[in-house]
Design a protein around this motif. Structure first.
Motif, PDB file in Angstrom:
ATOM      1  N   GLN A 146       0.701  15.315  -3.119  1.00  0.00           N
ATOM      2  CA  GLN A 146       1.761  15.532  -4.109  1.00  0.00           C
ATOM      3  C   GLN A 146       2.402  14.215  -4.534  1.00  0.00           C
ATOM      4  O   GLN A 146       3.617  14.106  -4.671  1.00  0.00           O
ATOM      5  N   LEU A 147       1.559  13.194  -4.750  1.00  0.00           N
ATOM      6  CA  LEU A 147       2.014  11.896  -5.204  1.00  0.00           C
ATOM      7  C   LEU A 147       1.956  11.808  -6.723  1.00  0.00           C
ATOM      8  O   LEU A 147       1.210  12.525  -7.378  1.00  0.00           O
ATOM      9  N   VAL A 183      -7.095  13.265  -3.312  1.00  0.00           N
ATOM     10  CA  VAL A 183      -6.233  12.879  -2.196  1.00  0.00           C
ATOM     11  C   VAL A 183      -4.790  12.751  -2.653  1.00  0.00           C
ATOM     12  O   VAL A 183      -3.859  13.247  -1.992  1.00  0.00           O
ATOM     13  N   ALA A 184      -4.574  12.083  -3.786  1.00  0.00           N
ATOM     14  CA  ALA A 184      -3.212  11.917  -4.295  1.00  0.00           C
ATOM     15  C   ALA A 184      -2.600  13.254  -4.677  1.00  0.00           C
ATOM     16  O   ALA A 184      -1.408  13.496  -4.442  1.00  0.00           O
ATOM     17  N   ASP A 185      -3.405  14.148  -5.244  1.00  0.00           N
ATOM     18  CA  ASP A 185      -2.884  15.462  -5.613  1.00  0.00           C
ATOM     19  C   ASP A 185      -2.525  16.279  -4.375  1.00  0.00           C
ATOM     20  O   ASP A 185      -1.491  16.968  -4.358  1.00  0.00           O
ATOM     21  N   LEU A 218      14.526  22.958   5.292  1.00  0.00           N
ATOM     22  CA  LEU A 218      14.498  21.588   4.799  1.00  0.00           C
ATOM     23  C   LEU A 218      13.752  20.725   5.803  1.00  0.00           C
ATOM     24  O   LEU A 218      13.782  20.984   7.012  1.00  0.00           O
ATOM     25  N   VAL A 219      13.085  19.712   5.299  1.00  0.00           N
ATOM     26  CA  VAL A 219      12.262  18.835   6.127  1.00  0.00           C
ATOM     27  C   VAL A 219      12.765  17.414   5.978  1.00  0.00           C
ATOM     28  O   VAL A 219      13.073  16.961   4.861  1.00  0.00           O
ATOM     29  N   ARG A 220      12.870  16.707   7.127  1.00  0.00           N
ATOM     30  CA  ARG A 220      13.225  15.288   7.079  1.00  0.00           C
ATOM     31  C   ARG A 220      12.045  14.503   6.522  1.00  0.00           C
ATOM     32  O   ARG A 220      10.915  14.622   7.002  1.00  0.00           O
ATOM     33  N   GLU A 221      12.325  13.679   5.529  1.00  0.00           N
ATOM     34  CA  GLU A 221      11.276  12.887   4.882  1.00  0.00           C
ATOM     35  C   GLU A 221      11.479  11.426   5.211  1.00  0.00           C
ATOM     36  O   GLU A 221      12.594  10.892   5.107  1.00  0.00           O
ATOM     37  N   THR A 222      10.382  10.762   5.630  1.00  0.00           N
ATOM     38  CA  THR A 222      10.439   9.340   5.935  1.00  0.00           C
ATOM     39  C   THR A 222       9.925   8.541   4.750  1.00  0.00           C
ATOM     40  O   THR A 222       9.337   9.074   3.810  1.00  0.00           O
ATOM     41  N   GLU A 223      10.100   7.231   4.833  1.00  0.00           N
ATOM     42  CA  GLU A 223       9.653   6.386   3.729  1.00  0.00           C
ATOM     43  C   GLU A 223       8.151   6.476   3.531  1.00  0.00           C
ATOM     44  O   GLU A 223       7.641   6.285   2.449  1.00  0.00           O
ATOM     45  N   GLY A 224       7.433   6.819   4.610  1.00  0.00           N
ATOM     46  CA  GLY A 224       5.984   6.964   4.508  1.00  0.00           C
ATOM     47  C   GLY A 224       5.571   8.156   3.686  1.00  0.00           C
ATOM     48  O   GLY A 224       4.422   8.292   3.331  1.00  0.00           O
ATOM     49  N   GLN A 225       6.551   9.058   3.388  1.00  0.00           N
ATOM     50  CA  GLN A 225       6.221  10.252   2.634  1.00  0.00           C
ATOM     51  C   GLN A 225       6.795  10.234   1.225  1.00  0.00           C
ATOM     52  O   GLN A 225       6.643  11.191   0.500  1.00  0.00           O
ATOM     53  N   VAL A 226       7.518   9.198   0.862  1.00  0.00           N
ATOM     54  CA  VAL A 226       8.093   9.123  -0.477  1.00  0.00           C
ATOM     55  C   VAL A 226       6.988   8.821  -1.478  1.00  0.00           C
ATOM     56  O   VAL A 226       6.209   7.892  -1.303  1.00  0.00           O
ATOM     57  N   ASP A 227       6.902   9.610  -2.541  1.00  0.00           N
ATOM     58  CA  ASP A 227       5.875   9.413  -3.557  1.00  0.00           C
ATOM     59  C   ASP A 227       6.057   8.068  -4.242  1.00  0.00           C
ATOM     60  O   ASP A 227       7.158   7.694  -4.625  1.00  0.00           O
ATOM     61  N   GLU A 228       4.966   7.350  -4.429  1.00  0.00           N
ATOM     62  CA  GLU A 228       4.982   6.119  -5.197  1.00  0.00           C
ATOM     63  C   GLU A 228       4.017   6.282  -6.356  1.00  0.00           C
ATOM     64  O   GLU A 228       3.105   7.095  -6.307  1.00  0.00           O
ATOM     65  N   ASN A 229       4.245   5.478  -7.382  1.00  0.00           N
ATOM     66  CA  ASN A 229       3.415   5.575  -8.570  1.00  0.00           C
ATOM     67  C   ASN A 229       2.115   4.821  -8.332  1.00  0.00           C
ATOM     68  O   ASN A 229       2.064   3.603  -8.427  1.00  0.00           O
ATOM     69  N   LEU A 230       1.058   5.564  -8.016  1.00  0.00           N
ATOM     70  CA  LEU A 230      -0.246   4.957  -7.745  1.00  0.00           C
ATOM     71  C   LEU A 230      -0.948   4.604  -9.046  1.00  0.00           C
ATOM     72  O   LEU A 230      -0.838   5.326 -10.037  1.00  0.00           O
ATOM     73  N   PHE A 231      -1.720   3.519  -9.003  1.00  0.00           N
ATOM     74  CA  PHE A 231      -2.552   3.139 -10.132  1.00  0.00           C
ATOM     75  C   PHE A 231      -4.005   3.185  -9.666  1.00  0.00           C
ATOM     76  O   PHE A 231      -4.428   2.354  -8.858  1.00  0.00           O
ATOM     77  N   LEU A 232      -4.740   4.163 -10.160  1.00  0.00           N
ATOM     78  CA  LEU A 232      -6.145   4.301  -9.841  1.00  0.00           C
ATOM     79  C   LEU A 232      -6.928   3.706 -11.004  1.00  0.00           C
ATOM     80  O   LEU A 232      -7.080   4.340 -12.052  1.00  0.00           O
ATOM     81  N   SER A 233      -7.388   2.509 -10.823  1.00  0.00           N
ATOM     82  CA  SER A 233      -7.940   1.732 -11.932  1.00  0.00           C
ATOM     83  C   SER A 233      -9.458   1.661 -11.881  1.00  0.00           C
ATOM     84  O   SER A 233     -10.049   1.396 -10.829  1.00  0.00           O
ATOM     85  N   TRP A 234     -10.082   1.889 -13.028  1.00  0.00           N
ATOM     86  CA  TRP A 234     -11.528   1.760 -13.171  1.00  0.00           C
ATOM     87  C   TRP A 234     -11.960   0.306 -13.002  1.00  0.00           C
ATOM     88  O   TRP A 234     -12.953   0.015 -12.334  1.00  0.00           O
ATOM     89  N   GLY A 281       0.818  -1.190   0.000  1.00  0.00           N
ATOM     90  CA  GLY A 281       0.000   0.000   0.000  1.00  0.00           C
ATOM     91  C   GLY A 281       0.852   1.240   0.000  1.00  0.00           C
ATOM     92  O   GLY A 281       2.044   1.214   0.261  1.00  0.00           O
ATOM     93  N   VAL A 282       0.185   2.363  -0.268  1.00  0.00           N
ATOM     94  CA  VAL A 282       0.853   3.656  -0.266  1.00  0.00           C
ATOM     95  C   VAL A 282       0.591   4.331   1.057  1.00  0.00           C
ATOM     96  O   VAL A 282      -0.546   4.680   1.352  1.00  0.00           O
ATOM     97  N   PRO A 283       1.636   4.496   1.910  1.00  0.00           N
ATOM     98  CA  PRO A 283       1.409   5.117   3.202  1.00  0.00           C
ATOM     99  C   PRO A 283       0.992   6.561   3.056  1.00  0.00           C
ATOM    100  O   PRO A 283       1.322   7.222   2.091  1.00  0.00           O
ATOM    101  N   ALA A 284       0.286   7.059   4.059  1.00  0.00           N
ATOM    102  CA  ALA A 284      -0.157   8.453   4.030  1.00  0.00           C
ATOM    103  C   ALA A 284       0.983   9.359   4.434  1.00  0.00           C
ATOM    104  O   ALA A 284       1.863   8.982   5.197  1.00  0.00           O
ATOM    105  N   PRO A 285       1.002  10.608   3.914  1.00  0.00           N
ATOM    106  CA  PRO A 285       2.052  11.540   4.274  1.00  0.00           C
ATOM    107  C   PRO A 285       2.062  11.796   5.780  1.00  0.00           C
ATOM    108  O   PRO A 285       1.032  11.908   6.421  1.00  0.00           O
ATOM    109  N   GLY A 286       3.262  11.947   6.340  1.00  0.00           N
ATOM    110  CA  GLY A 286       3.391  12.286   7.736  1.00  0.00           C
ATOM    111  C   GLY A 286       3.464  11.076   8.660  1.00  0.00           C
ATOM    112  O   GLY A 286       3.675  11.212   9.849  1.00  0.00           O
ATOM    113  N   ARG A 287       3.335   9.820   8.145  1.00  0.00           N
ATOM    114  CA  ARG A 287       3.410   8.638   8.987  1.00  0.00           C
ATOM    115  C   ARG A 287       4.869   8.331   9.306  1.00  0.00           C
ATOM    116  O   ARG A 287       5.766   8.540   8.487  1.00  0.00           O
TER     117      ARG A 287
END
Length: 329
Positions: free
Chosen positions: A293-294, A288-290, A251-267, A214-220
């Motif tokens: 900033q994913l 939500v993805a926008d 500058l902000v420390r970024e965790t793996e939960g905030q790294v953008d992943e390529n989401l597939f929103l499929s019909w 899954g794609v974690p939510a930002p800030g986790r």
């Protein structure tokens, strides 16, 4: 009195509707027109208002009484009132004649919300007071100053996704005395896109098939992934103060939960939902993805939009969802 006023108003609207259907001069302005639209004497119509009809009846009674009793002051008063009433017609005509609609713009909106329409009018060489505008059963009043543009805002209910045309817009006035109603039709050749309604509480974003998670939510919380520029809304506890001092910017420390992943929103992945519910779910996930900033891809059957991110990509996805044909009945 209010009941009689409502009946009189309803009767008057019916008379106007019958006149529009029967008289070709009133119906010739149904074809869409390109902007700007200038109101001239050939497209301005006038009828006495209910108040004007009552005033005319009163003037006739006053004149008959003045003549019957040979009362010259009463006759003079009747003539003066009739002249003032008649001149108010020309004052109202001058209010509409020469008014120009220069442009119409609309704000981004979703079905079920309100579309903010902005009309830009130009008054020309003189001030125009007491103007009214009717569009899609919504009415507003405005004035047009001389030698300047007047912006008129109207909130129109956005009832259904897809292209929406304002249709015929009625500009009218009863200025200055309310004795006559003068109006003209504006039919700009414009269409505005209404985005789909958004599901109120969508489930979390779907997992990425290519990564199997899954794609974690930002800030986790998660493992440290690096530094990035500060964005509005980032918590202060994640700001790297020492690194920011060295680089001269936050500058902000970024965790793996905030790294953008390529989401597939499929019909096709939402086959368990009905047609419109699928559209609402995908529209909510796009927003939500926008907001996070994913980078994401929208798959609609054989069509694919992305992968990309940003405002332009969001608009492209919402546009595609808005223009999906309705479900077959």
């Amino acid at each position: 009195m209010s009941v009689l006023g409502g009946l009189a108003s309803s009767l008057w609207l019916r008379i106007l509707a019958i006149a529009e259907r029967r008289l070709p001069a009133l119906t010739r302005l149904r074809q869409p027109e390109s902007l700007p639209i200038l109101l001239n004497r050939r497209r301005i119509y006038v009828l006495p208002s209910m108040f004007g009809i009552g005033m005319a009846t009163l003037l006739v009674i006053m004149q008959l009484g003045a003549l019957n009793y040979s009362n010259n002051p009463a006759l003079l008063l009747t003539c003066m009132l009739a002249a003032a009433t008649w001149m108010s017609l020309f004052a109202g005509f001058r209010t509409l004649s020469g008014l120009a609609l220069k442009g119409v713009t609309a704000s981004e909106c979703h079905a079920g919300g309100m579309m903010q329409l902005e009309f830009r009018f130009e008054g020309g060489e003189r001030m125009r007071s007491g103007l009214r505008l009717n569009c899609a059963d919504v009415s507003t009043a405005f004035c047009a100053p001389a030698h300047a543009e007047q912006r008129v805002l109207m909130a129109i209910p956005a009832q259904k996704r897809g292209w929406w045309r304002p249709g015929r817009i009625r500009a009218w006035t009863d200025y200055p005395l309310g004795m006559f109603v003068l109006w003209s039709w504006l039919n700009p050749d414009l269409a505005f896109l209404i985005y789909p309604q958004v599901e109120p509480s969508p489930p979390p974003l779907p997992g990425n098939p290519s990564h199997g998670q899954g794609v974690p939510a930002p800030g986790r919380e998660g493992d440290y992934a690096g530094l990035r520029d500060y964005r509005s809304g980032d918590p202060q506890r994640q700001v790297a103060w020492k690194a920011s001092a060295r680089h001269g910017s936050l500058l902000v420390r970024e965790t793996e939960g905030q790294v953008d992943e390529n989401l597939f929103l499929s019909w096709n992945a939402l086959a368990h939902l009905d047609h419109e519910h699928r559209i609402r779910r995908l529209a909510a996930w796009v927003l939500v993805a926008d907001a996070a900033q994913l980078t994401y891809t929208l798959e609609l059957g054989n069509a694919q939009i992305g992968p990309a991110s940003g405002t332009a990509h969001r608009h492209a996805c919402l546009r595609a969802l808005a223009l999906i044909p309705d479900a077959p009945e």
